[in-house]
Every structure is written in C-alpha cells, then in structure tokens.
Design an enzyme around this catalytic site. Structure first.
Site, PDB file in Angstrom:
ATOM      1  N   GLU A 137    -103.656  65.283 -42.846  1.00  0.00           N
ATOM      2  CA  GLU A 137    -104.763  65.046 -43.778  1.00  0.00           C
ATOM      3  C   GLU A 137    -104.268  65.413 -45.155  1.00  0.00           C
ATOM      4  O   GLU A 137    -103.870  66.556 -45.385  1.00  0.00           O
ATOM      5  CB  GLU A 137    -105.952  65.950 -43.422  1.00  0.00           C
ATOM      6  CG  GLU A 137    -106.624  65.636 -42.112  1.00  0.00           C
ATOM      7  CD  GLU A 137    -107.469  64.371 -42.175  1.00  0.00           C
ATOM      8  OE1 GLU A 137    -108.042  64.083 -43.234  1.00  0.00           O
ATOM      9  OE2 GLU A 137    -107.538  63.664 -41.153  1.00  0.00           O
ATOM     10  N   ASP A 146     -98.060  70.198 -42.793  1.00  0.00           N
ATOM     11  CA  ASP A 146     -97.957  70.958 -44.027  1.00  0.00           C
ATOM     12  C   ASP A 146     -98.681  72.316 -44.010  1.00  0.00           C
ATOM     13  O   ASP A 146     -98.143  73.322 -44.479  1.00  0.00           O
ATOM     14  CB  ASP A 146     -98.476  70.062 -45.182  1.00  0.00           C
ATOM     15  CG  ASP A 146     -98.336  70.690 -46.552  1.00  0.00           C
ATOM     16  OD1 ASP A 146     -97.690  71.737 -46.646  1.00  0.00           O
ATOM     17  OD2 ASP A 146     -98.892  70.132 -47.513  1.00  0.00           O
ATOM     18  N   THR A 176     -98.363  52.399 -44.621  1.00  0.00           N
ATOM     19  CA  THR A 176     -99.072  53.639 -44.305  1.00  0.00           C
ATOM     20  C   THR A 176     -98.697  54.764 -45.271  1.00  0.00           C
ATOM     21  O   THR A 176     -99.524  55.589 -45.636  1.00  0.00           O
ATOM     22  CB  THR A 176     -98.751  54.078 -42.860  1.00  0.00           C
ATOM     23  OG1 THR A 176     -98.988  52.975 -41.998  1.00  0.00           O
ATOM     24  CG2 THR A 176     -99.600  55.254 -42.446  1.00  0.00           C
ATOM     25  N   SER A 193     -99.798  53.771 -37.785  1.00  0.00           N
ATOM     26  CA  SER A 193    -100.713  52.629 -37.776  1.00  0.00           C
ATOM     27  C   SER A 193    -100.741  51.845 -36.467  1.00  0.00           C
ATOM     28  O   SER A 193    -101.788  51.321 -36.087  1.00  0.00           O
ATOM     29  CB  SER A 193    -100.396  51.690 -38.943  1.00  0.00           C
ATOM     30  OG  SER A 193     -99.055  51.288 -38.907  1.00  0.00           O
ATOM     31  N   CYS A 239     -69.958  25.311 -35.897  1.00  0.00           N
ATOM     32  CA  CYS A 239     -71.249  25.817 -35.421  1.00  0.00           C
ATOM     33  C   CYS A 239     -71.409  25.621 -33.915  1.00  0.00           C
ATOM     34  O   CYS A 239     -72.127  26.370 -33.255  1.00  0.00           O
ATOM     35  CB  CYS A 239     -72.398  25.118 -36.136  1.00  0.00           C
ATOM     36  SG  CYS A 239     -72.447  25.476 -37.889  1.00  0.00           S
TER      37      CYS A 239
HETATM   38  N1  3NM Z   1     -93.994  59.880 -42.812  1.00  0.00           N
HETATM   39  P1  3NM Z   1     -96.476  53.907 -39.667  1.00  0.00           P
HETATM   40  S1  3NM Z   1     -93.305  57.482 -42.949  1.00  0.00           S
HETATM   41  C1  3NM Z   1     -96.365  59.821 -42.152  1.00  0.00           C
HETATM   42  O1  3NM Z   1     -90.772  58.798 -43.783  1.00  0.00           O
HETATM   43  C2  3NM Z   1     -95.106  59.175 -42.463  1.00  0.00           C
HETATM   44  O2  3NM Z   1     -91.468  60.801 -43.520  1.00  0.00           O
HETATM   45  C3  3NM Z   1     -92.960  59.118 -43.096  1.00  0.00           C
HETATM   46  O3  3NM Z   1     -96.567  55.168 -40.606  1.00  0.00           O
HETATM   47  C4  3NM Z   1     -91.648  59.593 -43.509  1.00  0.00           C
HETATM   48  O4  3NM Z   1     -96.148  54.392 -38.295  1.00  0.00           O
HETATM   49  C5  3NM Z   1     -94.893  57.810 -42.495  1.00  0.00           C
HETATM   50  O5  3NM Z   1     -97.828  53.285 -39.756  1.00  0.00           O
HETATM   51  C6  3NM Z   1     -95.875  56.773 -42.147  1.00  0.00           C
HETATM   52  O6  3NM Z   1     -95.407  53.023 -40.228  1.00  0.00           O
HETATM   53  C7  3NM Z   1     -95.541  56.030 -40.879  1.00  0.00           C
END
Ligand code: 3NM
Length: 484
Positions: free
Chosen positions: A45, A75, A141, A202, A405
């Site tokens: 969050e 965090d 995300t 997501s 090809c």
């Molecule tokens: N951390 P999704 S990428 C929460 O790179 C988070 O540390 C990340 O979301 C990092 O699975 C991310 O929808 C979001 O792609 C990942």
C-alpha cells in the site's frame, strides 16, 4: 518458534489502486487468490494513514493465516510489528536491511528488491531471506521502476549469487503473466540457480476471476514447460564429427517416413520455393499466415518456421499468436531473423573471423538454451555445448532469392521428426540442403542461378530417395568440423 518454511512459488503482491482492484474488495480478491493457490502474499500500500494500514494488514493477516500462507508488508516495519505477521519486503530506498533485521528479529522473513548484481550480493550477504529481482519487463502496474533488466538481467544476477555461494531464495517481478511465465522462468535460469517463484500483481489482482487465474499460474509454476521437453536425447553427449554425420541419414529417413508438417509463416518472396523445398524433402508444407489457425496446426506434430523477412505489424501479431501456440504445445520453432543483422548492429557476420563467429553462435545458443545456426560460406551450428562448422553449399544459393530462407523449412522438417537431439537434426538438414546444392550446381545443364533452382529441387528429392533406400554416397561430400 523459528522461521517458517516458505514456498515462494506463486507470490502475490497486492495493489489497491482503482486501475488494478477496481471497485472490488481487497480481502475478497486476496482470499480468492489464496483459494487458487497463491503461496505467499505481500500487502503493498503506497498510500494511507498508519492506523488505516494496520487495520488493513490485521484483517488480511486473519485471512492468510487461515490458508497457512505467510503475509509480508511492503516497506513498513512498524506495521509488520504491529500485526505480528510473518515479515516484510523492502526496496532499495526503504529502511536498510540490517536495521530492519534488528527491529524484526531473526525469525521474520525479510525480502529485498534487487535490480543489479551489487544490490543482490549485498542483500544476500546482509541476510535477506529472499530477493525480488526485477523489473523483468515494463509494466503499467509500477512505472517508476529503476531498470528493466529482462530475463538476461535476472539470469546474470542468479549466476553471480550462485558463484558467491549464497542460497538466498529468489523470485522475479514485473510483467509476469500466464502467457510468459514459463518462458521467463526457463530463460532466467542460470547454470546453478533458478528462480524459486514469480511475484505477480496485475495478472492476479486485476483478473476477472482471481481464483482461477492463481490456479492456472500455479500450475504453470509447478510444471516444466512443454518446450523444455528433452531436446538433446540420449546421444546428447555425441560430440565427434563422425557420429554426428553418421546420424544424418536417420533424420532424413524419418522425415521421408513421417511426412512432418512444416508450418511456414514466411516472407512473401519465399512462399513458393519454400513449399517446393518442403515437398522435395518429404515434408508436408502449409503456408498459413493466419495466427488463429496455429492452435490447431500446432497439434499436428509438425514444426513452425517464423521468417522475419518482409514482416509487417499485422504479420507480427500473427507470428506472436503462432509462437505462443507452438510453445504451449511444446512443438519446435525455427526462427529466422532475416535482415536483422544491421538493426542489431552486428552486420558482424561479415566482419567477424571464423573463431569469433563460432564463439558468437555458441554463446547465443548457451544463453538461449537452444540450437543456433549462422549460415555463410562456412556455417556454424551450436547447442551451447558442442559447436560444429560446415563447409558445404554453393554460391548459387546466395544468388536465388529465397533459397537461403528455405533452409529454415528444411530444418523445421528435421526437428519436427526428431525432437530429441536437435543439434543432430539441424546438422542433418544443413547437409541435405547444401550437398543437394553442390550436386545440382555441378550438373552440366546448370549454367547459372536460373537453371540451378529446378536442379536443386531435384537433388533434394534424389538425396531423400537415395537415403530412403540406404544409398548414402552423397554423404561422403560432408565437410563437418568440430570447433571449440
Ligand atoms: N515491483 P505486474 S515491478 C510491485 O521491479 C512491483 O521492483 C517491481 O506488477 C520491481 O505483476 C512491480 O502487474 C509491479 O507486472 C509488478
């Protein structure tokens, strides 16, 4: 009490923003995903008062406890302490690991985000329980990610952790979904270390049905991908030239006997000759460029050729659909990146010397866990372990558009009919193709590229027929060398 054994297989990271959660209830979505089989949950969050966050975490912890699944807090060490959940996850800009460990004690799980080798090694040395490695792929995300490192970046980190002797567990994060999960896990694996799981936002949180999404994703995590089926076979350690060449006729015979489907999604220039080459070598060609047909065609025991010459955006969409279908079915694919050399800045095939070409091919094959072929006056073929040079062929092949090809088509038939030990199958296909060209070019009636084409088709056919009746004198022309 001790630290719990944690299964990092399918790691859900929550997101309560409207773009992901919509107007649904966080607890209900998480509970559905737990029913589907999520193995660990992180409450993430980025907004909200402390009291509100503690209340949220407490309620969620009640749910995760019922499923015996650990809950970590992103965090906020204070929130984790307040609800006495199983641990936390910290990013590089959050509280440092040693302070967090002091506050939480030895029994809590602490995960750390790492996107570089240095960050990863530091976290392992500092006693992180696991690393969240990413960002693998760009994702809507989280757009403020530091670096997109791809599967190659994850693999480098895993390799360095293993080299340093760390046993720290690992998941990757960023853009993982049902369609790419198995490929990502496969491609991320380093020689001595693979991911313990995948972290997903997501593809679960925003799914229409989070339970069934989690169920499908967990099944993908738990099972080896179809395309990872044994491709090297019992004779995979065959490295001597004589054995490899001696195995070639068996490959041609199998093509002759099984008439494998060669599904060509190829450029407009090559369609006709590719179909004719396929027929001459005993394969069954289909030049189907419509991606929606691929889920049916891939079930017919054949192989797919993707040829990037003259591709357009519409073609690309179809190629991707077909690739997905063949990967899911575990059927072989020949990818021919026609005309990609300059875009990649390695029009190097002409400037590299022989040993550099061999090295490039071997390294690419090892990196991609695949067989790689680089054609030219000398061809180089490698599976990342064994590398061979082949000096057959004729310059007319380079003078008739599309003939090069059609080597892809010839290879597709070979690997469709012999899925174990692909390297042997690929070399057999190259020998069939290039020796046919040599014999055709030496025919008295062949006076140039025009008369070469029909003679070449004839010789492909005649070599096939001869091999089927165990007449193998054509193979005496094979010029194969092992290169290290
Ligand atoms: N951390 P999704 S990428 C929460 O790179 C988070 O540390 C990340 O979301 C990092 O699975 C991310 O929808 C979001 O792609 C990942």
């Amino acid at each position: 009490m001790g630290k719990p054994e944690v299964d990092y297989g399918l790691y859900l990271v929550t997101d309560s923003t409207p773009a992901i959660l919509g107007d649904r209830n966080l607890n209900e979505v998480v509970e559905a995903s737990l029913k589907g089989g999520v193995t660990i949950v992180q409450l993430r969050e980025k907004k909200g008062d402390t009291a509100e966050l503690i209340a949220k975490a407490k309620a969620l912890h009640e749910i995760t406890k019922r499923y015996n699944v650990p809950l970590l807090i992103n965090d906020r060490v204070d929130v984790a302490l307040a609800v006495d959940c199983e641990g936390i996850h910290i990013g590089q800009d959050d509280m440092d690991l040693s302070t967090a460990r002091k506050l939480l004690g030895p029994d809590k799980i602490i995960g750390v985000t790492a996107s570089t080798v240095d960050e990863a090694l530091k976290a392992c040395e500092g006693g992180a329980d696991y690393l969240g490695i990413g960002t693998v792929y760009a994702t809507p995300t989280k757009t403020n990610t530091k670096e997109i490192i791809g599967a190659a970046g994850v693999r480098e980190i895993l390799g360095k952790i293993a080299d340093a002797g760390h046993k720290t567990q690992t998941v990757c994060i960023g853009g993982v979904n049902e369609s790419n999960l198995q490929r990502i896990v496969f491609q991320c694996a380093a020689a001595y270390k693979r991911l313990d799981g995948v972290a997903i936002v997501s593809a679960i949180m925003a799914a229409q049905d989070p339970e069934s999404a989690a169920k499908k994703l967990l099944a993908l995590v738990r099972s080896p991908p179809a395309f990872q089926a044994d491709t090297r076979g019992k004779d995979s350690d065959v490295a001597d030239v004589k054995t490899v060449v001696d195995l070639a006729p068996s490959v041609l015979q199998r093509v002759h006997e099984t008439t494998p489907l060669s599904h060509n999604m190829t450029n407009i220039v090559v369609q006709n000759i590719a179909a004719n080459v396929a027929l001459a070598i005993g394969a069954s060609p289909i030049m189907a460029g419509y991606g929606e047909e691929a889920p049916d065609l891939c079930k017919l025991g054949g192989a797919l050729v993707i040829n990037m010459g003259s591709v357009d955006p519409n073609g690309l969409t179809n190629y991707l659909k077909a690739l997905k279908a063949y990967n899911l079915e575990g059927r072989p694919v020949v990818f021919d990146p026609v005309g990609q050399e300059q875009q990649r800045g390695v029009d190097s095939s002409s400037t590299l010397d022989a040993s550099q070409k061999a090295q490039l091919v071997r390294e690419l094959a090892a990196r991609e866990k695949n067989v790689v072929v680089m054609t030219g006056k000398t061809d180089f073929v490698s599976d990342g372990v064994r590398t061979f040079a082949i000096d057959n062929g004729h310059e007319y092949l380079g003078m008739v558009t599309g003939t090069g090809c059609t080597l892809g088509t010839t290879i597709s038939a070979a690997i469709a009919s012999r899925t174990t030990n692909r390297l042997v199958a690929v070399i057999a296909a190259i020998l069939h193709f290039e020796i046919a060209a040599e014999i055709a070019a030496s025919r008295p009636e062949v006076r140039g590229p025009g008369s070469f084409v029909p003679a070449f088709l004839d010789e492909l056919y005649l070599i096939r027929q001869a091999t089927a009746s165990k007449e193998l004198s054509w193979l005496e022309r094979a010029k194969v060398r092992s290169v290290v």
